[in-house]
Design a protein around this motif. Structure first.
Motif, PDB file in Angstrom:
ATOM      1  N   GLU A  28     -49.724 -12.539 -89.898  1.00  0.00           N
ATOM      2  CA  GLU A  28     -49.512 -12.664 -88.518  1.00  0.00           C
ATOM      3  C   GLU A  28     -50.431 -12.167 -87.568  1.00  0.00           C
ATOM      4  OE1 GLU A  28     -46.929  -9.390 -87.210  1.00  0.00           O
ATOM      5  OE2 GLU A  28     -47.790  -8.106 -87.888  1.00  0.00           O
ATOM      6  N   PHE A  29     -50.643 -12.868 -86.569  1.00  0.00           N
ATOM      7  CA  PHE A  29     -51.568 -13.273 -85.239  1.00  0.00           C
ATOM      8  C   PHE A  29     -51.392 -11.545 -84.654  1.00  0.00           C
ATOM      9  CE2 PHE A  29     -54.246 -13.738 -81.955  1.00  0.00           C
ATOM     10  CZ  PHE A  29     -53.757 -13.723 -80.823  1.00  0.00           C
ATOM     11  N   VAL A  30     -53.077 -11.145 -84.512  1.00  0.00           N
ATOM     12  CA  VAL A  30     -53.418  -9.604 -83.683  1.00  0.00           C
ATOM     13  C   VAL A  30     -53.817  -9.873 -82.341  1.00  0.00           C
ATOM     14  CG1 VAL A  30     -54.518  -7.759 -83.315  1.00  0.00           C
ATOM     15  CG2 VAL A  30     -53.400  -8.131 -86.256  1.00  0.00           C
ATOM     16  N   ALA A  31     -55.126 -10.409 -83.236  1.00  0.00           N
ATOM     17  CA  ALA A  31     -55.736 -11.070 -81.519  1.00  0.00           C
ATOM     18  C   ALA A  31     -56.423 -12.127 -81.259  1.00  0.00           C
ATOM     19  CB  ALA A  31     -55.733  -9.141 -81.056  1.00  0.00           C
ATOM     20  N   ALA A  32     -57.065 -12.412 -80.179  1.00  0.00           N
ATOM     21  CA  ALA A  32     -58.033 -13.435 -79.769  1.00  0.00           C
ATOM     22  C   ALA A  32     -58.845 -13.567 -79.002  1.00  0.00           C
ATOM     23  CB  ALA A  32     -56.926 -14.759 -80.116  1.00  0.00           C
ATOM     24  N   ILE A  33     -60.299 -14.056 -79.043  1.00  0.00           N
ATOM     25  CA  ILE A  33     -61.030 -13.516 -77.503  1.00  0.00           C
ATOM     26  C   ILE A  33     -61.497 -15.334 -77.923  1.00  0.00           C
ATOM     27  CG2 ILE A  33     -62.051 -12.951 -79.696  1.00  0.00           C
ATOM     28  CD1 ILE A  33     -63.584 -11.413 -76.674  1.00  0.00           C
ATOM     29  N   SER A  34     -62.015 -15.874 -76.676  1.00  0.00           N
ATOM     30  CA  SER A  34     -62.047 -16.937 -76.472  1.00  0.00           C
ATOM     31  C   SER A  34     -64.282 -16.984 -76.383  1.00  0.00           C
ATOM     32  CB  SER A  34     -62.432 -17.379 -74.486  1.00  0.00           C
ATOM     33  OG  SER A  34     -62.514 -16.462 -73.712  1.00  0.00           O
ATOM     34  N   TRP A  35     -64.144 -18.107 -76.676  1.00  0.00           N
ATOM     35  CA  TRP A  35     -65.763 -18.298 -76.755  1.00  0.00           C
ATOM     36  C   TRP A  35     -66.897 -17.250 -76.149  1.00  0.00           C
ATOM     37  CZ3 TRP A  35     -69.716 -19.641 -73.944  1.00  0.00           C
ATOM     38  CH2 TRP A  35     -69.644 -20.733 -72.720  1.00  0.00           C
ATOM     39  N   SER A  36     -66.359 -17.108 -75.197  1.00  0.00           N
ATOM     40  CA  SER A  36     -66.907 -16.297 -73.709  1.00  0.00           C
ATOM     41  C   SER A  36     -66.862 -14.925 -73.666  1.00  0.00           C
ATOM     42  CB  SER A  36     -67.192 -16.809 -72.363  1.00  0.00           C
ATOM     43  OG  SER A  36     -65.503 -16.571 -71.686  1.00  0.00           O
ATOM     44  N   GLY A  37     -65.720 -13.988 -74.746  1.00  0.00           N
ATOM     45  CA  GLY A  37     -65.292 -13.115 -74.431  1.00  0.00           C
ATOM     46  C   GLY A  37     -64.158 -12.723 -73.097  1.00  0.00           C
ATOM     47  N   GLY A  38     -64.044 -14.047 -71.960  1.00  0.00           N
ATOM     48  CA  GLY A  38     -63.496 -13.627 -70.729  1.00  0.00           C
ATOM     49  C   GLY A  38     -62.060 -14.071 -70.889  1.00  0.00           C
ATOM     50  N   THR A  39     -61.431 -14.401 -71.956  1.00  0.00           N
ATOM     51  CA  THR A  39     -59.746 -14.305 -71.981  1.00  0.00           C
ATOM     52  C   THR A  39     -59.836 -13.524 -73.218  1.00  0.00           C
ATOM     53  OG1 THR A  39     -59.711 -16.774 -71.112  1.00  0.00           O
ATOM     54  CG2 THR A  39     -57.988 -15.667 -72.284  1.00  0.00           C
ATOM     55  N   THR A  40     -58.828 -13.160 -72.793  1.00  0.00           N
ATOM     56  CA  THR A  40     -58.098 -12.180 -74.781  1.00  0.00           C
ATOM     57  C   THR A  40     -56.752 -12.443 -74.664  1.00  0.00           C
ATOM     58  OG1 THR A  40     -58.180  -9.991 -73.872  1.00  0.00           O
ATOM     59  CG2 THR A  40     -60.053 -10.895 -74.964  1.00  0.00           C
ATOM     60  N   TYR A  41     -56.054 -12.245 -76.079  1.00  0.00           N
ATOM     61  CA  TYR A  41     -54.613 -12.175 -75.989  1.00  0.00           C
ATOM     62  C   TYR A  41     -54.553 -11.868 -77.221  1.00  0.00           C
ATOM     63  CZ  TYR A  41     -54.467 -17.275 -74.092  1.00  0.00           C
ATOM     64  OH  TYR A  41     -54.310 -17.521 -72.698  1.00  0.00           O
ATOM     65  N   TYR A  42     -53.329 -10.602 -77.085  1.00  0.00           N
ATOM     66  CA  TYR A  42     -52.881  -9.412 -77.875  1.00  0.00           C
ATOM     67  C   TYR A  42     -51.493 -10.215 -78.449  1.00  0.00           C
ATOM     68  CZ  TYR A  42     -57.141  -7.191 -76.783  1.00  0.00           C
ATOM     69  OH  TYR A  42     -58.334  -6.671 -76.276  1.00  0.00           O
ATOM     70  N   ALA A  43     -50.955  -9.640 -80.229  1.00  0.00           N
ATOM     71  CA  ALA A  43     -49.619  -9.398 -80.564  1.00  0.00           C
ATOM     72  C   ALA A  43     -48.926  -8.619 -79.477  1.00  0.00           C
ATOM     73  CB  ALA A  43     -49.468  -9.052 -81.193  1.00  0.00           C
ATOM     74  N   GLY A  44     -47.389  -8.304 -79.429  1.00  0.00           N
ATOM     75  CA  GLY A  44     -47.554  -7.178 -78.494  1.00  0.00           C
ATOM     76  C   GLY A  44     -47.303  -5.913 -79.211  1.00  0.00           C
ATOM     77  N   SER A  45     -46.968  -6.240 -80.575  1.00  0.00           N
ATOM     78  CA  SER A  45     -47.588  -4.752 -81.568  1.00  0.00           C
ATOM     79  C   SER A  45     -48.490  -4.090 -81.486  1.00  0.00           C
ATOM     80  CB  SER A  45     -47.046  -5.034 -82.785  1.00  0.00           C
ATOM     81  OG  SER A  45     -47.587  -5.602 -83.048  1.00  0.00           O
ATOM     82  N   VAL A  46     -49.627  -4.639 -80.295  1.00  0.00           N
ATOM     83  CA  VAL A  46     -50.946  -4.022 -80.931  1.00  0.00           C
ATOM     84  C   VAL A  46     -51.910  -4.113 -79.131  1.00  0.00           C
ATOM     85  CG1 VAL A  46     -50.805  -4.850 -83.007  1.00  0.00           C
ATOM     86  CG2 VAL A  46     -52.088  -6.522 -81.087  1.00  0.00           C
ATOM     87  N   LYS A  47     -50.942  -4.750 -78.544  1.00  0.00           N
ATOM     88  CA  LYS A  47     -50.754  -4.390 -76.793  1.00  0.00           C
ATOM     89  C   LYS A  47     -51.104  -2.802 -76.115  1.00  0.00           C
ATOM     90  CE  LYS A  47     -50.798  -7.409 -73.216  1.00  0.00           C
ATOM     91  NZ  LYS A  47     -50.054  -8.527 -72.503  1.00  0.00           N
ATOM     92  N   GLY A  48     -52.405  -3.188 -75.936  1.00  0.00           N
ATOM     93  CA  GLY A  48     -52.531  -1.713 -75.750  1.00  0.00           C
ATOM     94  C   GLY A  48     -53.192  -0.475 -76.041  1.00  0.00           C
ATOM     95  N   ARG A  49     -53.499  -0.658 -77.797  1.00  0.00           N
ATOM     96  CA  ARG A  49     -53.795  -0.300 -78.606  1.00  0.00           C
ATOM     97  C   ARG A  49     -54.999  -0.778 -78.911  1.00  0.00           C
ATOM     98  NH1 ARG A  49     -50.899   0.970 -82.692  1.00  0.00           N
ATOM     99  NH2 ARG A  49     -49.510  -0.918 -83.393  1.00  0.00           N
ATOM    100  N   PHE A  50     -55.247  -2.177 -79.333  1.00  0.00           N
ATOM    101  CA  PHE A  50     -55.841  -2.327 -79.908  1.00  0.00           C
ATOM    102  C   PHE A  50     -57.192  -3.879 -79.156  1.00  0.00           C
ATOM    103  CE2 PHE A  50     -54.127  -3.269 -84.131  1.00  0.00           C
ATOM    104  CZ  PHE A  50     -53.683  -2.231 -85.037  1.00  0.00           C
TER     105      PHE A  50
END
Length: 122
Positions: A46-68
């Motif tokens: 399952e997906f956990v987190a991702a970051i754009s090449w510049s680091g300017g955009t991040t995405y998180y799975a709901g289960s880890v958002k706020g902790r990771f």
């Protein structure tokens, strides 16, 4: 092609923290979007987190958002996953992944690391 090597996994008590690292090598690593996935025993990856090449955009799975927190240091060709307030259900093998875009890395990454085990005891 990008080569990925994860490190930093281990055994930690519930409520504790770990920081995973993913060292990347290959052509134009700094232009790749990067991500973290995990796979628990008997479960699908399952997906956990991702970051754009510049680091300017991040995405998180709901289960880890706020902790990771995912971050990257392009000068070191390294991506990090800081994991706080760990829970037993976070126990899994964690994989680093790379893709040309955020859309690719969150759904169908082209390159994978070998994984690092994270075990959270209750």
């Amino acid at each position: 092609q990008v080569q990925l090597v994860e490190s930093g996994g281990g055994l930690v008590q519930a409520g504790g923290s770990l920081r995973l690292s993913c060292a990347a090598s290959g052509r134009t690593v700094s232009t790749y979007a990067m991500g973290w996935f995990r796979q628990a025993p008997g479960m699908e990856r399952e997906f956990v987190a991702a970051i754009s090449w510049s680091g300017g955009t991040t995405y998180y799975a709901g289960s880890v958002k706020g902790r990771f927190t995912i971050s990257r240091d392009n000068a070191k060709n390294t991506v990090y996953l800081r994991m706080n307030s760990l829970k037993p259900e976070d126990t899994a093998v964690y994989f680093c992944a790379a893709g040309n875009t955020l859309a690719v890395v969150t759904t169908n990454p082209k390159d994978w690391g070998q994984g690092t085990q994270v075990t959270v005891s209750s």
